[in-house]
Design an enzyme around this catalytic site. Structure first.
Site, PDB file in Angstrom:
ATOM      1  N   GLY A  51      34.416  48.876  27.792  1.00  0.00           N
ATOM      2  CA  GLY A  51      34.502  49.868  26.726  1.00  0.00           C
ATOM      3  C   GLY A  51      35.334  51.047  27.185  1.00  0.00           C
ATOM      4  CB  CYS A  78      35.001  46.721  32.769  1.00  0.00           C
ATOM      5  SG  CYS A  78      36.103  48.068  33.145  1.00  0.00           S
ATOM      6  CE1 TYR A  79      30.900  53.287  29.335  1.00  0.00           C
ATOM      7  CE2 TYR A  79      29.290  51.703  28.514  1.00  0.00           C
ATOM      8  CZ  TYR A  79      29.707  53.015  28.693  1.00  0.00           C
ATOM      9  OH  TYR A  79      28.923  54.038  28.236  1.00  0.00           O
ATOM     10  CG  HIS A 167      38.732  43.167  31.502  1.00  0.00           C
ATOM     11  ND1 HIS A 167      37.780  43.359  30.526  1.00  0.00           N
ATOM     12  CD2 HIS A 167      39.080  44.401  31.937  1.00  0.00           C
ATOM     13  CE1 HIS A 167      37.580  44.650  30.360  1.00  0.00           C
ATOM     14  NE2 HIS A 167      38.352  45.307  31.207  1.00  0.00           N
ATOM     15  CD  GLU A 169      37.420  39.961  29.129  1.00  0.00           C
ATOM     16  OE1 GLU A 169      36.866  39.536  30.152  1.00  0.00           O
ATOM     17  OE2 GLU A 169      37.461  41.174  28.828  1.00  0.00           O
ATOM     18  N   GLY A 222      45.424  31.725  -2.161  1.00  0.00           N
ATOM     19  CA  GLY A 222      45.862  30.345  -1.999  1.00  0.00           C
ATOM     20  C   GLY A 222      46.165  30.040  -0.539  1.00  0.00           C
ATOM     21  CG  ASP A 225      43.676  33.795   6.788  1.00  0.00           C
ATOM     22  OD1 ASP A 225      43.611  32.702   7.388  1.00  0.00           O
ATOM     23  OD2 ASP A 225      44.483  34.688   7.079  1.00  0.00           O
ATOM     24  CE  LYS A 366      46.709  31.607   9.462  1.00  0.00           C
ATOM     25  NZ  LYS A 366      46.633  32.538   8.334  1.00  0.00           N
TER      26      LYS A 366
END
Ligand code: XMP
Length: 510
Positions: A51, A78-79, A167, A169, A222, A225, A366
């Site tokens: 954060g 981290c945080y 991190h 990730e 259309g 999403d 996506k």
């Protein structure tokens, strides 16, 4: 499931994604969710995200330290590490040596947290912190260290508490995914039995609970999403969902018919279909400036949507197909799409409508939305369709738009799509489409002189539309597209291929 408590890091969603990619369900919740709620989820493990705040601040986000007594494995990133250290009576200081970017860490101890990772060579990891832990809490040991962070990875293995200053990730961290896997599988003992099918079921249940018996409005374009959003909601709340589909007369060939058929026939959704083509065409008459065209189309869309929405009574929720990249402001997904997306997502709704938002896709990327679409039983053709800009063919006809030009472009675009699909390129590329250049050049057809318009073919590869490259389509494919367009589409006597990357070009021509 694994619970991530979010302390505001721009990477929180990425952690969730990485874990889900390994078939373990994972949910993100705000850091201040009541402990009783966390307990009710019965999580296998908890991750405290990074954060932007400093744990040294008086009002910085914190946690009830009772959580550390639960014997549920916890990983602080981290945080998260700094907070855990502070709450368990370690010491955190503002560092004189901030670490941003790549750093090397050395693994110090043999621990299952680093399973499958050789400890003989340093690991390159991604750090981003100002504060640092200077004293670890009682019961903790050092698992890895960097020059500036003697406590780059620490653990209290008895209580199953782990903390890392880097991190795992982000892709810049070597073996980051392995580290997350080690936590999730070896330490939390999760099983890889979650998939999109179960996400779908969970989302449907969650939406039904969130919305209850209230009514929801959804704007359909259309595209993937909004379609997935609507279908998901329909499964959750049935007739309490109403969709508004505004046909702006600038869609691809037969697109409006397909959208209406899908929702009216297939899903029996309450659909308000507004054919506003003529209004849009009238408004665009005499306008050739691209920005002006975009504004007119966007504003008109909002005006029509508002008018229709106001006619519907008792609607308390507005559903949007907002995706993760639209949510994180810190990852700059900018450019025209961001602006127009807000049109598309009805960002400009009037205050007095006072609807709460439902955004069932906000945790997804996506490709995950596409997977969800398949799990919902949507056609592959729909699920894998290329992105299409809100202003539609209006910005693919250079200069002034007319009905005749729209018809010509729809035909040419259809041919491009058919041939790209037939050649097996459709799924590999980001977008492929035709652009109409209404300038005239001379040609000869059947011994007669022609003086007609040009079609440009655009086909690009991209990961996120921020940058793109033109695709080196085979000459015979280009030849086939060109032949078909010239033979089958009236008013076109020349076809060119756009070989501009982005930057310096943009994907759309206007
Ligand atoms: P550009 O032309 O900026 O396009 O390289 C990047 C991506 O965004 C899409 N795009 C839009 N999407 N509304 C949208 O929803 C818009 O106004 C818009 N303009 C561009 C474009 O198709 C490409 O994928």
């Amino acid at each position: 499931m694994i619970i991530i408590l979010d302390f505001g890091s721009q990477y929180t969603q990425l952690i969730a994604r990485r874990i889900r990619e390994h078939n373990v369900y994972c949910e993100i919740h705000p850091f201040n969710i009541p402990l009783s709620d966390i307990k009710a989820f019965n999580p296998k493990g908890i991750i405290l995200s990074g954060g932007p705040s400093s744990v040294l601040g008086e009002t910085s986000p914190s946690l009830d330290p009772e959580i550390f007594q639960w014997e549920i494995p916890i990983l602080g990133i981290c945080y998260g590490l700094q907070l855990m250290s502070k709450l368990l009576n370690g010491k955190v200081e503002n560092s004189n040596h901030s670490e941003y970017g790549r750093t090397e860490i050395e693994i110090k101890t043999n621990n299952r947290f680093f399973n499958e990772i050789p400890s003989t060579t340093p690991l390159t990891v991604w750090m981003s912190h100002g504060d640092r832990v200077v004293e670890i809490p009682k019961g903790f040991e050092v698992l890895a260290a960097s020059t500036n962070s003697p406590f780059a990875a620490v653990a209290d293995t008895k209580r199953n508490l782990y903390g890392i200053q880097f991190h795992p990730e982000v892709t810049h961290t070597d073996k980051g995914i392995q580290i997350l896997k080690n936590f999730v599988f070896d330490i939390c003992e999760s099983s890889p039995d979650w998939d999109m099918e179960s996400f779908k079921e969970a989302k449907i249940k969650e939406l039904a609970e969130q919305v209850g018996n209230e009514k929801v409005l959804c704007a359909l374009s259309g595209g993937v999403d909004s379609t997935v959003t609507a279908v998901l909601l329909h499964k959750a709340i049935g007739d309490n969902l109403t969709c508004i589909f505004v046909d702006n007369g600038l869609l691809r060939k037969d697109e409006a018919k397909k959208v209406v058929a899908l929702f009216e026939k297939h899903y029996q959704v309450n659909l308000v279909h507004i054919d506003a083509s003529q209004t849009f065409w009238d408004k665009l008459k005499g306008i050739s400036d691209p920005e002006q065209k975009r504004k007119i189309i966007g504003n008109e869309f909002i005006a029509i949507f508002e008018k229709e929405a106001k006619k519907l009574k008792g609607i308390n929720y507005l559903a949007q197909g907002t995706l993760y990249p639209d949510v994180i402001e810190s990852v700059s997904f900018k450019g025209p799409s961001a602006v127009i997306k807000s049109h598309h997502n009805v960002g400009g709704l009037p205050e007095d409508m006072k609807m709460s938002l439902v955004e069932p896709l906000r945790e997804l990327f996506k490709d995950e939305v596409r997977e969800l679409g398949l799990a919902l039983g949507l056609d592959e053709e729909l699920v894998f369709r290329h992105p299409f800009p809100g202003p539609g063919l209006g910005i693919r006809i250079l200069g002034e738009v007319s009905q005749e030009k729209i018809k010509v472009l729809q035909e040419a675009d259809q041919i491009v799509m058919e041939e790209i699909k037939a050649a097996g390129y459709y799924r590999q590329v980001w977008q492929s489409f035709a652009v109409l250049l209404p300038i005239r050049s001379v040609g000869v057809m059947g011994d007669a002189r022609t003086y007609d318009w040009t079609i440009a073919i655009r086909c690009v590869s991209s990961k996120d539309a921020m940058t793109a490259d033109w695709v080196q389509l085979p000459y015979d494919l280009l030849g086939k597209i060109s032949n078909r367009i010239i033979n089958e589409v009236q008013k076109i006597n020349r076809v060119v291929y756009d070989i501009t990357s982005k930057p310096p070009g943009t994907i759309e021509w206007e």
